[in-house]
Design an enzyme around this catalytic site. Structure first.
Site, PDB file in Angstrom:
ATOM      1  N   GLY A 155       0.822  -1.208   0.000  1.00  0.00           N
ATOM      2  CA  GLY A 155       0.000   0.000   0.000  1.00  0.00           C
ATOM      3  C   GLY A 155       0.853   1.254   0.000  1.00  0.00           C
TER       4      GLY A 155
ATOM      5  N   GLY B 288       0.915   5.475   1.334  1.00  0.00           N
ATOM      6  CA  GLY B 288       0.330   6.435   2.253  1.00  0.00           C
ATOM      7  C   GLY B 288       0.814   7.834   1.978  1.00  0.00           C
ATOM      8  N   GLY B 289       0.387   8.773   2.830  1.00  0.00           N
ATOM      9  CA  GLY B 289       0.762  10.166   2.639  1.00  0.00           C
ATOM     10  C   GLY B 289       2.227  10.425   2.909  1.00  0.00           C
ATOM     11  N   MET B 290       2.859   9.556   3.710  1.00  0.00           N
ATOM     12  CA  MET B 290       4.251   9.784   4.078  1.00  0.00           C
ATOM     13  C   MET B 290       5.180   8.679   3.608  1.00  0.00           C
ATOM     14  SD  MET B 290       5.746  10.373   7.888  1.00  0.00           S
ATOM     15  CE  MET B 290       7.491  10.636   8.157  1.00  0.00           C
ATOM     16  N   ALA B 291       4.664   7.451   3.536  1.00  0.00           N
ATOM     17  CA  ALA B 291       5.541   6.316   3.225  1.00  0.00           C
ATOM     18  C   ALA B 291       4.791   5.272   2.408  1.00  0.00           C
ATOM     19  CB  ALA B 291       6.074   5.695   4.514  1.00  0.00           C
ATOM     20  N   ASN B 292       5.568   4.423   1.746  1.00  0.00           N
ATOM     21  CA  ASN B 292       5.036   3.280   1.017  1.00  0.00           C
ATOM     22  C   ASN B 292       5.417   2.010   1.765  1.00  0.00           C
ATOM     23  OD1 ASN B 292       4.137   5.046  -0.999  1.00  0.00           O
ATOM     24  ND2 ASN B 292       6.073   4.909  -2.107  1.00  0.00           N
ATOM     25  N   VAL B 293       4.515   1.020   1.749  1.00  0.00           N
ATOM     26  CA  VAL B 293       4.723  -0.204   2.527  1.00  0.00           C
ATOM     27  C   VAL B 293       4.827  -1.401   1.587  1.00  0.00           C
ATOM     28  CG1 VAL B 293       3.863  -1.627   4.420  1.00  0.00           C
ATOM     29  CG2 VAL B 293       3.393   0.824   4.401  1.00  0.00           C
TER      30      VAL B 293
ATOM     31  N   LYS C 230       8.507  -0.303   5.573  1.00  0.00           N
ATOM     32  CA  LYS C 230       7.917   1.016   5.310  1.00  0.00           C
ATOM     33  C   LYS C 230       9.045   1.933   4.850  1.00  0.00           C
ATOM     34  CE  LYS C 230       4.809   2.701   8.119  1.00  0.00           C
ATOM     35  NZ  LYS C 230       3.598   3.040   7.358  1.00  0.00           N
TER      36      LYS C 230
ATOM     37  N   ASP D 295      -3.945   9.906  14.754  1.00  0.00           N
ATOM     38  CA  ASP D 295      -4.585   9.518  13.490  1.00  0.00           C
ATOM     39  C   ASP D 295      -5.234   8.147  13.631  1.00  0.00           C
ATOM     40  OD1 ASP D 295      -5.327   9.947  10.832  1.00  0.00           O
ATOM     41  OD2 ASP D 295      -3.603   8.858  10.064  1.00  0.00           O
TER      42      ASP D 295
END
Length: 659
Positions: free
Chosen positions: A18, A20-25, A40, A134
C-alpha cells in the site's frame, strides 16, 4: 521499489502492500531470520526534507519502545542510499475498515472485544506520552485469529503536515478527527479518545457519523453537529453502550473520559443487566467556542423600552419639562484627562532617542558588552546555548536582534555559544542493533552496519562498535559503525568429488564442518573422493557433519566387512574440567552453560590407522556409534576412543565374529 530488490542485503522485497501520505509499505522476506516482514519506506519526494527525515527517525525510535501484543512491532530501522526505512511485523489479515465491511453487523460482544484490544494498546502508548493523532480503522489490523493490532504509532505526527494538500489522505482521516484538531488546535490524549468513540460508532452502525463532499465540510460537522444516536440506527443497542459513544465524542475534551482506561472500564460493563435502565448520557451544556450573533430585536429592546416609559405629569396634568442633563460634560472631562496622561507618556518616551542595536554576532562576550554599552544601551541577561555553527564563547545573537530600532538605555540580552551539544556514547555491545541505531540516529549520529556470522551471539545483537563507550562526540559530525551478529554462518558445499582425502580434511577445517569417511572399491585412485553427502551446492550451517566416500582402489583381496556398535558414556565431571581448561587456554571465549564431552574416534583396519582421527563429535549424554571395519580375511582391526583427550575405550582385536 521493484520486487526482488534486497534492502540492506537482508530484506528481499516481494510486493507492494500500500501507499500512504508519508511512506510506502512493502511485503518483504527477512533472509536472515527467514520470516515475512513489512518494510515502510519514506516517500521519494520527502527524502530531501531534513525535518521529515528527523521526525521519521524520532518516531521510529518511539515506536520501538511500544511493546504490546496489540501494537505492530518494529524490528529494524535503517537507511540505504538515502532511503529511510522501518522493518515491522507483518500482520496477515485485513484492516478494521475492510473487516467491518465484510462482517457487519458485528455482535455487540465482539465489538467490545475488538475495542478492548485497541484501548489496551492506546493505553500503553499514552503511558509513554505518545499520542497517535490519526486513529482510524485503516490503522487497525485484524489478523487471521481475530487479534487487533494498531500500526503507524507516532508516524501521524509527521504525516499531518503533508496531508493538507493530499485530498484522499485527508478524507481518509477527517472522519475520525476530534473537534479541537479540526479547528487546528493541538491534539491531546483526549483527542485519541474522541477518535476511538467514532471507531466504536462505526463498529456498531457500519458507517461514520459525518459525511460530506469535502474534507472541510466534514471537519465543520465535527465541531458543530452532535454525533447521531446509534440507537436510532439500531434500537437493540443497550443505552449503556450508546453512552460510551456519547461520552467519548463530546465536543468539549473535559467532558470526555479522562483516560483510555476509564473508557475501557465503562465499555466492559456496558452489556451488564445491572445497567439496563441507565439514562441517556447528557453532558453539561457545551459552548463550542463559536462567535454568537445577537438578534437585532434584542439589541433594540433597551431603547424601545426607554422610549415607551411615560413622563411624570405635574398636578395640573401637564407633563413636567425635562431638565437638560449634564452627563456629557463628565465624559468630556474624563476624555481630556486620559488624553493628557497619554500625552505625558508620549513626551516622556519621545525624550529618549531611538538607536539601532549593534551586530555583535561572532564577537567574544567582553567585546559584545562594550559594543552594546557604546551604543547607549544596557547589557541585559547573558544566556548560553549550544550551537554547532558558532564557536564556543562567541555571541550567537541578541534580543532584540541586530539592527532593530530601540530606545536609549534599553536592555539587550546576549546569547553566547557553549559549543556544539556533545553526546556521550554508551557501550552498545550486547544490545539490540535496531534500538541502538534508532536512538543514535534520532540524535543526529550517522550509523553504519556490517554483518558478521556468529554461532554464539544472537542474531541482530551488536558485537562491537567502532567508537569506544564514554567518548564525547558531536552528533552531526560523527559516524559510528556497528558489527552485528548475522547468526550462525551458512556454507554452500563445494564439489568434493575427485579431491584427495587431505584436501577434504583441509576444506572441512576451513569451513568449520565435521567430516566422516566411507570407503568403496572403485577404478579411481585410492583415497580419491567418489561421492559426498549432502551433495555439492547444498546450504548447511557451521558444525554440520558431512560424509565423504573415498576409493579403496581396485579390489585385490578378499575382505571381511562388518560394523561394530559402541556405546560411549557421557561424563559430567570430564566436561566440567574440559570447560575450565578451555577457558584458561582461550581467554576470549566464554564457557558454555551446557556440559558437553568432545569425543575422538580412531580406527585401525585396511583403510585407517591410529594416526588419523576417524570421527569427532560432541555429546551431552550417552551416545551409541556404529564403526565400519574392512579387514583382510582372518585379520583383526581395532578402535580407540578418547573423551576430552583421555582414552576411555579401546579394542585391538576386533574381528567379524567377535562382535
Amino acid at each position: 521499489m521493484k520486487p526482488n530488490y534486497t534492502l540492506n542485503g537482508r530484506y528481499r522485497i516481494i510486493r507492494s502492500l500500500g501507499e500512504g501520505g508519508m511512506a510506502n509499505v512493502y511485503l518483504a522476506r527477512d533472509l536472515i531470520l527467514d520470516r515475512d516482514v513489512s518494510v515502510k519506506l519514506l516517500r521519494l519526494d520527502l527524502r530531501d526534507d531534513p525535518q521529515t527525515v528527523k521526525r521519521f527517525q524520532r518516531e521510529a525510535l518511539a515506536a520501538t519502545e511500544l511493546v504490546h501484543p496489540n501494537i505492530v512491532s518494529v524490528y529494524d530501522v535503517g537507511e540505504e542510499n538515502g532511503m529511510q526505512y522501518l522493518v515491522m511485523e507483518y500482520v496477515e489479515g485485513m484492516d478494521l475498515k475492510a473487516y467491518i465491511k465484510q462482517h457487519f453487523p458485528i455482535p455487540y460482544q465482539e465489538v467490545i472485544n475488538i475495542m478492548e484490544q485497541v484501548l489496551s494498546a492506546v493505553e500503553v502508548a499514552h503511558e509513554h506520552n505518545i499520542i497517535h493523532r490519526d486513529l482510524k480503522p485503516q490503522n487497525i489490523l485484524i489478523d487471521q485469529h481475530g487479534n487487533a493490532k494498531i500500526t503507524d504509532f507516532g508516524i501521524a505526527v509527521a504525516l499531518s503536515e503533508h496531508t493538507l494538500t493530499q485530498t484522499n489522505t485527508v478524507l481518509g482521516s477527517v472522519h475520525y478527527l476530534s473537534p479541537e484538531q479540526a479547528r487546528g488546535g493541538m491534539a491531546t490524549k483526549r483527542s485519541d479518545i474522541y477518535s476511538l468513540g467514532i471507531i466504536l460508532y462505526e463498529l456498531l452502525t457500519g458507517t461514520v457519523p459525518f459525511k460530506g463532499e469535502t474534507a472541510v465540510s466534514i471537519a465543520i460537522k465535527h465541531f458543530q453537529s452532535e454525533v447521531p444516536s446509534v440507537r436510532e440506527f439500531d434500537p437493540r443497542i443497550p443505552q449503556a453502550l450508546e453512552n460510551v459513544v456519547l461520552k467519548a465524542t463530546t465536543k468539549r475534551p473535559e467532558n470526555r473520559y479522562g483516560t483510555v482506561q476509564e473508557m475501557a472500564e465503562d465499555l466492559e460493563t456496558s452489556l451488564s443487566p445491572r445497567r439496563a435502565s441507565e439514562p441517556r448520557y447528557s453532558p453539561d451544556a457545551e459552548d463550542d467556542g463559536e462567535t454568537k450573533v445577537l438578534d437585532k430585536a434584542a439589541l433594540m429592546a433597551p431603547e424601545s423600552q426607554a422610549e415607551t416609559v411615560s413622563e411624570p405629569a405635574d398636578k395640573s396634568g401637564n407633563k413636567k419639562k425635562k431638565r437638560p442633563k449634564r452627563w456629557w460634560l463628565k465624559w468630556v472631562i474624563g476624555a481630556l484627562g486620559v488624553l493628557l496622561v497619554f500625552l505625558g507618556i508620549a513626551l516622556w518616551l519621545g525624550s529618549r532617542q531611538s538607536v539601532s542595536v549593534p551586530d555583535v554576532s561572532g564577537m567574544n562576550l567582553s567585546s559584545a558588552q562594550q559594543s552594546i554599552k557604546g551604543a547607549n544601551l544596557k547589557v541585559g541577561e547573558i544566556q548560553r546555548q549550544n550551537s554547532s555553527s558558532v564557536k564556543k564563547n562567541r555571541v550567537i545573537k541578541t534580543n532584540p536582534e541586530a539592527d532593530e530600532s530601540v530606545k536609549e538605555d534599553a536592555s539587550i540580552d546576549i546569547f553566547v555559544s557553549s559549543g556544539p551539544k556533545m553526546l556521550t556514547l554508551d557501550n552498545y555491545v550486547g544490545q539490540s542493533y535496531t534500538k541502538a541505531a534508532a536512538e543514535l540516529r534520532a540524535q543526529g549520529v550517522t550509523v553504519k552496519k556490517q554483518n558478521q556470522s556468529s554461532s554464539d551471539v544472537p542474531t541482530g545483537t551488536v558485537m562491537s562498535q567502532s567508537l569506544e563507550s564514554g567518548s564525547k562526540v558531536e552528533p552531526k559530525k560523527t559516524t559510528i559503525t556497528f558489527t552485528v551478529s548475522a547468526g550462525q554462518k551458512s556454507v554452500e558445499l563445494a564439489d568434493l568429488v575427485g579431491r584427495t582425502k587431505s584436501d577434504v580434511q583441509a576444506y572441512a577445517s576451513e569451513q568449520s564442518l565435521n567430516v566422516s569417511f566411507n570407503y568403496q572399491y572403485s577404478d579411481e585412485d585410492k583415497d580419491t573422493v567418489i561421492d559426498q553427502s549432502p551433495a555439492a551446492g547444498s546450504i548447511v550451517k557451521e558444525g554440520t557433519s558431512i560424509t565423504v566416500t573415498l576409493s579403496r582402489g581396485k579390489q585385490q583381496m578378499t575382505l571381511d566387512q562388518f560394523n561394530v556398535s559402541v556405546e560411549i558414556p557421557f561424563s559430567s565431571k570430564s566436561s566440567e574440567s574440559s570447560s575450565e581448561s578451555d577457558s584458561e587456554s582461550d581467554s576470549s571465549s566464554s564457557s558454555s552453560d551446557t556440559l558437553t564431552n568432545t569425543i575422538q574416534i580412531y580406527i585401525r583396519d585396511k583403510d585407517h590407522d591410529y594416526t588419523t582421527v576417524y570421527k569427532q563429535l560432541t555429546i551431552a549424554q550417552n551416545a551409541t556409534v556404529t564403526l565400519p571395519f574392512s579387514v583382510a580375511a582372518g585379520k583383526s582391526g581395532g578402535y580407540r576412543i578418547l573423551r576430552d583427550g583421555q582414552v576411555i575405550m579401546s579394542d585391538n582385536h576386533v574381528t567379524k565374529n567377535s562382535h
